[in-house]
Scaffold this active site. Structure first.
Site, PDB file in Angstrom:
ATOM      1  N   ASN A   8      14.424 -62.064 -38.122  1.00  0.00           N
ATOM      2  CA  ASN A   8      15.419 -63.195 -37.795  1.00  0.00           C
ATOM      3  C   ASN A   8      16.115 -63.531 -39.070  1.00  0.00           C
ATOM      4  O   ASN A   8      16.947 -64.820 -39.201  1.00  0.00           O
ATOM      5  CB  ASN A   8      14.385 -64.464 -37.832  1.00  0.00           C
ATOM      6  CG  ASN A   8      13.717 -64.256 -36.257  1.00  0.00           C
ATOM      7  OD1 ASN A   8      14.230 -64.167 -35.226  1.00  0.00           O
ATOM      8  ND2 ASN A   8      12.172 -64.302 -36.504  1.00  0.00           N
ATOM      9  N   ASN A   9      16.272 -62.752 -40.140  1.00  0.00           N
ATOM     10  CA  ASN A   9      16.806 -62.954 -41.245  1.00  0.00           C
ATOM     11  C   ASN A   9      18.318 -62.429 -41.035  1.00  0.00           C
ATOM     12  O   ASN A   9      18.685 -61.371 -40.738  1.00  0.00           O
ATOM     13  CB  ASN A   9      16.340 -61.975 -42.275  1.00  0.00           C
ATOM     14  CG  ASN A   9      16.973 -62.090 -43.838  1.00  0.00           C
ATOM     15  OD1 ASN A   9      18.246 -62.117 -43.753  1.00  0.00           O
ATOM     16  ND2 ASN A   9      16.171 -62.143 -44.908  1.00  0.00           N
ATOM     17  N   LYS A  12      19.512 -59.715 -43.435  1.00  0.00           N
ATOM     18  CA  LYS A  12      19.352 -58.415 -43.096  1.00  0.00           C
ATOM     19  C   LYS A  12      19.874 -57.735 -42.016  1.00  0.00           C
ATOM     20  O   LYS A  12      20.290 -56.622 -41.930  1.00  0.00           O
ATOM     21  CB  LYS A  12      17.864 -58.443 -42.901  1.00  0.00           C
ATOM     22  CG  LYS A  12      17.242 -57.116 -42.401  1.00  0.00           C
ATOM     23  CD  LYS A  12      17.032 -56.403 -43.852  1.00  0.00           C
ATOM     24  CE  LYS A  12      15.847 -56.935 -44.706  1.00  0.00           C
ATOM     25  NZ  LYS A  12      15.357 -56.228 -45.965  1.00  0.00           N
ATOM     26  N   GLU A  40       3.594 -62.251 -37.648  1.00  0.00           N
ATOM     27  CA  GLU A  40       2.554 -62.413 -38.947  1.00  0.00           C
ATOM     28  C   GLU A  40       2.483 -61.103 -39.577  1.00  0.00           C
ATOM     29  O   GLU A  40       1.944 -60.008 -39.032  1.00  0.00           O
ATOM     30  CB  GLU A  40       1.144 -63.176 -38.721  1.00  0.00           C
ATOM     31  CG  GLU A  40       0.666 -63.468 -40.131  1.00  0.00           C
ATOM     32  CD  GLU A  40      -0.638 -64.218 -39.858  1.00  0.00           C
ATOM     33  OE1 GLU A  40      -1.182 -64.620 -40.865  1.00  0.00           O
ATOM     34  OE2 GLU A  40      -0.747 -64.844 -38.694  1.00  0.00           O
ATOM     35  N   ASP A  69      10.397 -53.771 -43.762  1.00  0.00           N
ATOM     36  CA  ASP A  69       9.554 -54.707 -44.928  1.00  0.00           C
ATOM     37  C   ASP A  69      10.186 -54.499 -46.218  1.00  0.00           C
ATOM     38  O   ASP A  69       9.952 -53.318 -46.679  1.00  0.00           O
ATOM     39  CB  ASP A  69       8.269 -55.067 -44.617  1.00  0.00           C
ATOM     40  CG  ASP A  69       7.719 -56.247 -45.282  1.00  0.00           C
ATOM     41  OD1 ASP A  69       8.380 -57.312 -45.344  1.00  0.00           O
ATOM     42  OD2 ASP A  69       6.588 -55.991 -45.678  1.00  0.00           O
ATOM     43  N   SER A  70      10.705 -55.265 -46.930  1.00  0.00           N
ATOM     44  CA  SER A  70      10.909 -55.049 -48.290  1.00  0.00           C
ATOM     45  C   SER A  70      10.585 -56.336 -49.180  1.00  0.00           C
ATOM     46  O   SER A  70      10.727 -57.463 -48.580  1.00  0.00           O
ATOM     47  CB  SER A  70      12.378 -54.541 -48.534  1.00  0.00           C
ATOM     48  OG  SER A  70      13.208 -55.533 -48.228  1.00  0.00           O
TER      49      SER A  70
END
Length: 75
Positions: A8-9, A12, A40, A69-70
């Site tokens: 949702n970024n 990104k 989550e 994921d960072s």
């Protein structure tokens, strides 16, 4: 080929679009597909969290889903 980015970024999404601009890929966002899901991140590593996100979003579409994921690791 349609590919869904499991985030949702908005920043990104911009990064992915820039990286993949030279490929024949139609990058779709969660909002493009009206997917309202923010899994989550309960994994013990960045890899596990990315897998959690990709698997959860894949439940809502038959398209290819990518996730990452960072973050920061601070001692």
């Amino acid at each position: 080929m349609d590919v869904v980015i499991a985030t949702n970024n908005k920043d990104k999404v911009k990064e992915y679009k820039k990286i993949l601009k030279d490929f024949d890929i139609n990058l779709l966002t969660l909002s493009d597909l009206n997917i309202q899901c923010d899994p989550e991140e309960t994994g013990n590593s960045f890899k596990e969290n990315a897998l959690i996100k990709a698997q959860e979003i894949a439940k809502y579409t038959d398209k290819v889903v990518v996730a990452d994921d960072s973050g920061l690791v601070i001692d």
